[in-house]
Design a protein around this motif. Sequence first.
Motif, PDB file in Angstrom:
ATOM      1  N   VAL A 228      -2.946  -8.719  10.266  1.00 11.26           N
ATOM      2  CA  VAL A 228      -1.911  -8.548   9.243  1.00 11.26           C
ATOM      3  C   VAL A 228      -1.919  -7.112   8.723  1.00 11.26           C
ATOM      4  N   ASN A 229      -0.782  -6.714   8.156  1.00 10.13           N
ATOM      5  CA  ASN A 229      -0.620  -5.391   7.585  1.00 10.13           C
ATOM      6  C   ASN A 229      -0.864  -5.445   6.086  1.00 10.13           C
ATOM      7  N   ARG A 230      -1.723  -4.562   5.589  1.00 13.41           N
ATOM      8  CA  ARG A 230      -2.097  -4.576   4.170  1.00 13.41           C
ATOM      9  C   ARG A 230      -0.896  -4.386   3.244  1.00 13.41           C
ATOM     10  N   ASP A 231      -0.069  -3.383   3.540  1.00 12.27           N
ATOM     11  CA  ASP A 231       1.041  -3.073   2.646  1.00 12.27           C
ATOM     12  C   ASP A 231       2.043  -4.221   2.588  1.00 12.27           C
ATOM     13  N   ASP A 232       2.298  -4.823   3.730  1.00 18.90           N
ATOM     14  CA  ASP A 232       3.211  -5.972   3.762  1.00 18.90           C
ATOM     15  C   ASP A 232       2.612  -7.133   2.980  1.00 18.90           C
ATOM     16  N   PHE A 233       1.296  -7.319   3.125  1.00 20.73           N
ATOM     17  CA  PHE A 233       0.614  -8.407   2.431  1.00 20.73           C
ATOM     18  C   PHE A 233       0.668  -8.200   0.925  1.00 20.73           C
ATOM     19  N   PHE A 234       0.321  -6.990   0.489  1.00 17.59           N
ATOM     20  CA  PHE A 234       0.303  -6.712  -0.952  1.00 17.59           C
ATOM     21  C   PHE A 234       1.698  -6.831  -1.566  1.00 17.59           C
ATOM     22  N   LYS A 235       2.707  -6.435  -0.808  1.00 17.82           N
ATOM     23  CA  LYS A 235       4.086  -6.480  -1.297  1.00 17.82           C
ATOM     24  C   LYS A 235       4.507  -7.911  -1.611  1.00 17.82           C
ATOM     25  N   LYS A 236       3.955  -8.871  -0.867  1.00 24.28           N
ATOM     26  CA  LYS A 236       4.346 -10.263  -1.041  1.00 24.28           C
ATOM     27  C   LYS A 236       3.573 -10.959  -2.166  1.00 24.28           C
ATOM     28  N   LEU A 237       2.437 -10.383  -2.575  1.00 22.19           N
ATOM     29  CA  LEU A 237       1.616 -11.023  -3.595  1.00 22.19           C
ATOM     30  C   LEU A 237       2.184 -10.778  -4.993  1.00 22.19           C
ATOM     31  N   ASN A 243      -4.478 -16.524  -8.640  1.00 20.99           N
ATOM     32  CA  ASN A 243      -4.948 -16.917  -7.306  1.00 20.99           C
ATOM     33  C   ASN A 243      -4.621 -15.857  -6.266  1.00 20.99           C
ATOM     34  N   GLU A 244      -3.434 -15.296  -6.362  1.00 19.88           N
ATOM     35  CA  GLU A 244      -3.001 -14.296  -5.390  1.00 19.88           C
ATOM     36  C   GLU A 244      -3.691 -12.960  -5.634  1.00 19.88           C
ATOM     37  N   GLN A 245      -3.929 -12.644  -6.899  1.00 16.74           N
ATOM     38  CA  GLN A 245      -4.589 -11.387  -7.208  1.00 16.74           C
ATOM     39  C   GLN A 245      -6.055 -11.380  -6.787  1.00 16.74           C
ATOM     40  N   LEU A 246      -6.645 -12.574  -6.669  1.00 15.54           N
ATOM     41  CA  LEU A 246      -7.988 -12.666  -6.106  1.00 15.54           C
ATOM     42  C   LEU A 246      -8.033 -12.031  -4.726  1.00 15.54           C
ATOM     43  N   MET A 247      -7.004 -12.306  -3.920  1.00 16.16           N
ATOM     44  CA  MET A 247      -6.974 -11.809  -2.547  1.00 16.16           C
ATOM     45  C   MET A 247      -6.774 -10.305  -2.503  1.00 16.16           C
ATOM     46  N   GLU A 248      -5.832  -9.809  -3.321  1.00 19.91           N
ATOM     47  CA  GLU A 248      -5.590  -8.362  -3.328  1.00 19.91           C
ATOM     48  C   GLU A 248      -6.818  -7.610  -3.846  1.00 19.91           C
ATOM     49  N   LYS A 249      -7.414  -8.125  -4.900  1.00 18.38           N
ATOM     50  CA  LYS A 249      -8.599  -7.473  -5.464  1.00 18.38           C
ATOM     51  C   LYS A 249      -9.712  -7.398  -4.440  1.00 18.38           C
ATOM     52  N   ARG A 250      -9.906  -8.479  -3.684  1.00 18.02           N
ATOM     53  CA  ARG A 250     -10.994  -8.497  -2.701  1.00 18.02           C
ATOM     54  C   ARG A 250     -10.743  -7.483  -1.582  1.00 18.02           C
ATOM     55  N   TRP A 251      -9.508  -7.366  -1.146  1.00 21.49           N
ATOM     56  CA  TRP A 251      -9.186  -6.378  -0.123  1.00 21.49           C
ATOM     57  C   TRP A 251      -9.476  -4.975  -0.654  1.00 21.49           C
ATOM     58  N   GLN A 252      -9.087  -4.707  -1.886  1.00 22.28           N
ATOM     59  CA  GLN A 252      -9.316  -3.390  -2.474  1.00 22.28           C
ATOM     60  C   GLN A 252     -10.808  -3.101  -2.624  1.00 22.28           C
ATOM     61  N   GLU A 253     -11.580  -4.118  -2.951  1.00 29.07           N
ATOM     62  CA  GLU A 253     -13.018  -3.948  -3.150  1.00 29.07           C
ATOM     63  C   GLU A 253     -13.750  -3.650  -1.845  1.00 29.07           C
ATOM     64  N   THR A 259      -5.592  -0.349   6.677  1.00 31.74           N
ATOM     65  CA  THR A 259      -4.183  -0.719   6.566  1.00 31.74           C
ATOM     66  C   THR A 259      -3.840  -1.957   7.384  1.00 31.74           C
ATOM     67  N   ASN A 260      -4.717  -2.327   8.315  1.00 32.67           N
ATOM     68  CA  ASN A 260      -4.521  -3.536   9.113  1.00 32.67           C
ATOM     69  C   ASN A 260      -5.835  -4.298   9.183  1.00 32.67           C
ATOM     70  N   ARG A 261      -5.724  -5.615   9.264  1.00 33.11           N
ATOM     71  CA  ARG A 261      -6.939  -6.434   9.224  1.00 33.11           C
ATOM     72  C   ARG A 261      -6.731  -7.743   9.958  1.00 33.11           C
ATOM     73  N   VAL A 262      -7.714  -8.130  10.773  1.00 32.45           N
ATOM     74  CA  VAL A 262      -7.707  -9.467  11.363  1.00 32.45           C
ATOM     75  C   VAL A 262      -8.249 -10.449  10.332  1.00 32.45           C
ATOM     76  N   LEU A 263      -7.503 -11.505  10.077  1.00 28.58           N
ATOM     77  CA  LEU A 263      -7.961 -12.538   9.134  1.00 28.58           C
ATOM     78  C   LEU A 263      -8.689 -13.629   9.929  1.00 28.58           C
ATOM     79  N   TRP A 264      -9.878 -13.291  10.376  1.00 25.83           N
ATOM     80  CA  TRP A 264     -10.657 -14.183  11.234  1.00 25.83           C
ATOM     81  C   TRP A 264     -10.822 -15.571  10.615  1.00 25.83           C
ATOM     82  N   ASP A 265     -11.290 -15.594   9.370  1.00 23.40           N
ATOM     83  CA  ASP A 265     -11.610 -16.870   8.716  1.00 23.40           C
ATOM     84  C   ASP A 265     -10.366 -17.704   8.449  1.00 23.40           C
ATOM     85  N   VAL A 266      -9.273 -17.021   8.125  1.00 30.40           N
ATOM     86  CA  VAL A 266      -8.028 -17.741   7.860  1.00 30.40           C
ATOM     87  C   VAL A 266      -7.511 -18.392   9.142  1.00 30.40           C
TER      88      VAL A 266
END
Length: 318
Positions: A228-237, A243-253, A259-266
């Motif tokens: 997935v693309n980070r910017d596209d993901f953040f734009k949708k949150l 609940n959604e900010q948990l995900m954005e915060k974790r990516w930032q941390e 800018t791109n990430r495989v969501l293996w666990d998802v």
Amino acid sequence: MINRLTSLRLVLTGFIISFTLLTATAQKQKVWLDADTGNEVDDVFAIVRLLWAGDEKDIVGLSSAHFNNADLVTFETWNQYSTPGLNTVRISQGLNEAILTTMGLSTLPHPMGADRQMGRAWGGFQPRPSAATTELLRVIQALKPTEKLDILTIGATTNIASLIALDSTVKNKIRLYSLGGGYDQSRKAWNKNEFNVRCDLNAYDFLLNQTGLDWTLMTINTAAAYRVNRDDFFKKLADDRPNEQLMEKRWQETEASSTNRVLWDVALVQAYLRPNLAEIINVQAPPENQSQSVKIWSKIDANGMYDEFWQQVERHRN
């Protein structure tokens, strides 16, 4: 007379509908998630996605897993953490508790798992008892004769392997779904040189030595398609949804510069929840292990999973 018969039919129909609904609710599949939440970004995404499925599955527990690896004793940092004195399972436990609190689910059992691998560095299958194995055993022993517990693991498999090592009878009462290891379908070759496996190769081998264990693996070869693309993901949150900010915060941390990430666990969680978005095949187990075969997800519909994830986001905004 006709009115009385009509009324009786309506009463019976209502009873049947109510009984059917109650039966369906009572028969929701019980699910447990075991996660090395503190390791990287996508565990939080996977946990939130599974917890959102509480209306279709009976989520009965969330346990924490360690993510011990060689870097912890050879480098000063691991991801955003300072390694001296680092207790990885406690980090996972703290994040699990924060997620459950944010989602209003703090009463869900969330025991802490083992703080280290099974056995020793040179091998061995000595189990690591923990609060997680104790609670898992309690849940399994309370199952009805026809029930099974589905266990999902998105980290080292220490807790589940230890559970079976402590009581081998549970093997017949669980179905296991794990992210870990690699499998090249064209070459029919296994690769255990993968992070989750390397965190506890002993546990992974122990599980591959269990005949009769119902185990399905999401290999990294298959999960890699879910990028997935980070910017596209953040734009949708949404900014006003904790609940959604948990995900954005974790990516930032953890990976602010990625800018791109495989969501293996998802990929694992969504393949489990939405079987129509993934394919399962049987393959021969590694030759050094005792199992004859193992199931793997051979293919996923990454675009379908991405769309389905956002459908769930929208559904839980209402």
